[in-house]
Design a protein around this motif. Structure first.
Motif, short mmCIF file in Angstrom:
data_model
loop_
_atom_site.label_atom_id
_atom_site.label_comp_id
_atom_site.label_asym_id
_atom_site.label_seq_id
_atom_site.Cartn_x
_atom_site.Cartn_y
_atom_site.Cartn_z
N THR A 140 83.56 -117.62 28.16
CA THR A 140 83.31 -116.65 29.23
C THR A 140 82.66 -115.41 28.64
OG1 THR A 140 85.44 -115.54 28.99
CG2 THR A 140 85.37 -117.46 30.47
N HIS A 141 82.06 -114.61 29.50
CA HIS A 141 81.45 -113.36 29.02
C HIS A 141 82.51 -112.39 28.53
CE1 HIS A 141 77.31 -114.32 29.89
NE2 HIS A 141 77.69 -114.83 31.05
N GLU A 142 83.74 -112.49 29.09
CA GLU A 142 84.83 -111.63 28.61
C GLU A 142 85.14 -111.94 27.15
OE1 GLU A 142 85.08 -113.40 31.53
OE2 GLU A 142 84.79 -111.71 32.88
N ILE A 143 85.13 -113.21 26.80
CA ILE A 143 85.37 -113.59 25.41
C ILE A 143 84.24 -113.08 24.52
CG2 ILE A 143 85.46 -115.56 23.82
CD1 ILE A 143 87.02 -117.07 25.99
N GLU A 145 82.35 -110.55 24.97
CA GLU A 145 82.36 -109.09 24.87
C GLU A 145 83.49 -108.58 23.97
OE1 GLU A 145 82.45 -107.69 28.87
OE2 GLU A 145 80.47 -108.50 29.31
N ASN A 146 84.47 -109.45 23.69
CA ASN A 146 85.62 -109.02 22.89
C ASN A 146 85.24 -109.09 21.41
OD1 ASN A 146 88.02 -108.78 21.47
ND2 ASN A 146 89.19 -109.84 23.03
#
Length: 146
Positions: A140-143, A145-146
């Protein structure tokens, strides 16, 4: 039913011998399952991880050798990174005077001589590396971005 054979299964990178335990329900009764636990994993979690292929192979070869009598038939199976470990373990066993396995099984990895899929993704700048990894899917984009 023929002579019994021992099947040593080497786990993939990050895996534990536990991934193979469920196989025992599906194997013929004359196949004895021997999931190989690597140091730092599963039941050997408190042992230090080995970070060099030679020391990992020595450990696997010692495990197999200690469970194989001179008249035992045995086979070795490795998946993904364990295919490479299986390949190297075969030669280490021979070097150590252990008789050859009846079979060797490799899955989830190209043959060593097959270099046409060789990539250099790991050498890309961070942003390009991240884009390449994201193109495989499953993240995911959340991953990202982390």
């Amino acid at each position: 039913m023929g002579k019994s054979i021992k099947l040593f299964c080497i786990p993939y990178s990050g895996g534990s011998a536990e991934v193979y335990r469920k196989w025992s329900k599906s194997l013929y009764s004359d196949i004895q399952l021997f999931p190989v636990e690597l140091p730092g994993r599963g039941k050997r979690i408190f042992e230090p991880l080995k970070d060099h292929i030679d020391t990992i192979v020595e450990d696997i070869a010692a495990t197999i050798a200690s469970n194989v009598a001179p008249n035992d038939d045995y086979a070795i199976y490795g998946h993904s990174l364990a295919s490479l470990l299986t390949f190297e373990t075969y030669y280490k066993l021979i070097d150590n005077g252990v008789h050859t396995p009846q079979h060797i099984f490799f899955s989830g990895r190209n043959a060593p001589q097959n270099m046409h899929n060789k990539t250099s993704i790991h050498r890309l700048p961070d942003e390009q590396f991240l884009h390449a990894v994201m193109s495989y899917g499953g993240n995911t984009h959340e991953i990202a971005e982390n």
